[in-house]
Design a protein around this motif. Sequence first.
Motif, PDB file in Angstrom:
ATOM      1  N   GLY A 169       4.722 -38.537 -24.846  1.00  0.00           N
ATOM      2  CA  GLY A 169       5.019 -37.301 -25.565  1.00  0.00           C
ATOM      3  C   GLY A 169       5.473 -37.564 -26.980  1.00  0.00           C
ATOM      4  O   GLY A 169       5.088 -36.847 -27.916  1.00  0.00           O
ATOM      5  N   TYR A 170       6.288 -38.597 -27.165  1.00  0.00           N
ATOM      6  CA  TYR A 170       6.729 -38.942 -28.518  1.00  0.00           C
ATOM      7  C   TYR A 170       5.548 -39.364 -29.376  1.00  0.00           C
ATOM      8  O   TYR A 170       5.388 -38.908 -30.523  1.00  0.00           O
ATOM      9  N   MET A 171       4.706 -40.228 -28.851  1.00  0.00           N
ATOM     10  CA  MET A 171       3.585 -40.729 -29.645  1.00  0.00           C
ATOM     11  C   MET A 171       2.581 -39.608 -29.947  1.00  0.00           C
ATOM     12  O   MET A 171       2.003 -39.569 -31.039  1.00  0.00           O
ATOM     13  N   LYS A 172       2.404 -38.691 -29.009  1.00  0.00           N
ATOM     14  CA  LYS A 172       1.511 -37.561 -29.254  1.00  0.00           C
ATOM     15  C   LYS A 172       2.042 -36.699 -30.394  1.00  0.00           C
ATOM     16  O   LYS A 172       1.295 -36.305 -31.301  1.00  0.00           O
ATOM     17  N   ALA A 173       3.337 -36.406 -30.359  1.00  0.00           N
ATOM     18  CA  ALA A 173       3.951 -35.597 -31.414  1.00  0.00           C
ATOM     19  C   ALA A 173       3.899 -36.323 -32.754  1.00  0.00           C
ATOM     20  O   ALA A 173       3.642 -35.703 -33.796  1.00  0.00           O
TER      21      ALA A 173
END
Length: 518
Positions: free
Chosen positions: A61-65
């Motif tokens: 989720g962090y990398m997607k954001a």
Amino acid sequence: MRKTLPLLLSTLLSTGTYAQETIDQQVMQRIRTEAYEHSQVPFIASQLTDVSGPRLTNSPGYMKAARWAAQTLKQWGLQNATLEPWGRFGRGWSTEKVYAAIKTPYYQPLIAYPKAWSASTKGLVSGNVIILDQLTLAAIDKAGNSLKGKIVIVDNPDTLLKAATSAYYTRYNANTLDTLPDMYMINNRDEIVKYQGIANEKAAIKRHLASKGILALVSTHPGSRDGTIEVSGRAGYVKGQELPLAEVVLAKEDLLQLKRLVHANIPLTLELDIRNQWHDADQQGYNVVADIPGTDPKVKDELVIIGGHLDSWHTGTGATDNGAGCIVMMEAIRILRSLNIQPKRTVRIALWGGEEQGLLGSFNYVKRHYGNPLNMQVTPAQQKVSAYYNLDNGSGKIRGIFLQNNDAVGPIFRSWLQPFADLDATGVSRNNSGSTDHLAFDAVGIPGFQFIQDPLEYETRTHHTNMDTYDHLSIEDLKQAATIVAAFVYNTAMREEKLPRKELPKPARFIFDLDDPL
């Protein structure tokens, strides 16, 4: 003089000059118009929360954001938009499934979340509940083989919900803004070392508990109520800090019910299915960085930096902590780009990783680019940063700014806030706000500031909880905040001189340091 003073004040207001600061009122109005009539706040908010999901550092989720933010900033016309590595963080982690329920004496689903970087159960497991008087090696050894195959709760005297004796949703009284005291000040390294020592001792005890063959350790947060649960985690992302134990946090109402049943000698069985996923491929930490290049040949290599931390905890979608800060900073820089502002100085946006684990993204960025507070050997680039502005206290509107004891900037900031008095932004407190990313800049003598924000329900409902979701954002407050941030950035970038600085701090151990671990 009495007769001419009103005329003088009228003239100053009409020309936009306050405390010898020249303010372009036309630009201020253009910023307002763009912020309120063409706002992208709901779109940015949705992408960072609903679409990206929880943004635990190094999680998918962090990398997607982060990738979405970098790509979006590039599409808006910013240059050098990139995911910049700041150092080795460790393993990523995400939750894939959480199921917890009373199986006997009746079926009842429970509100539950695993602690970050905790282990999974071995599929769907079922076991009786046992209560330890305290979590100590002696108590574990005393229970002995009776712990095998059990789900463990540690008893404590906290048997009541925290009383709702005050409002959960509040705003500051305008009369108090200039006298707000130091806030969120957890900057004493000795205290953090002491806390870390306690945490390490608890981890050793939990490893001993896991060796007894328990199925899971279940707990709650003391301040939880009404199904709201505060959940964080421990340093299981660091090699050697892993715990072979499933740890589950329940709503306080659920845990108190379980304890009453056990103490009443009612046979109690729970079933759990906790599945967590580890992500080992890339253990680097990343910040998102992008620029609006400066245009004045004399000062274009000087910087105005704005930022907020992109990472969150995992129970909600990190809307108020700190999606809100990132939303505002992205919207502020979008406003400046959409107005085709040509700043004298370069304007940089930075969205930080690893803040929740100790300001890791911002501190290591500062350490690499500007200097090390351990020896206060600063780089030439340290002198090129006029200011760093941070937002990280929830979704409330900006009511002013903390000076971090930099008294010389007080009159400047008061003049910049004057055009926004009708938006309730009037406060200038000389005191400090701590526990977030501006401290990394302040630690090496760069003017770093956190804005004053209305509390709303940040500390009472959303901070680090499962309620930290899009619907707890105040969209109108975020529009107001973006307006003021954009104005501060513009004024800092266009000012003839850089902002005044405090004396360079003496060498000191910063509270968090990858190269000097606690």
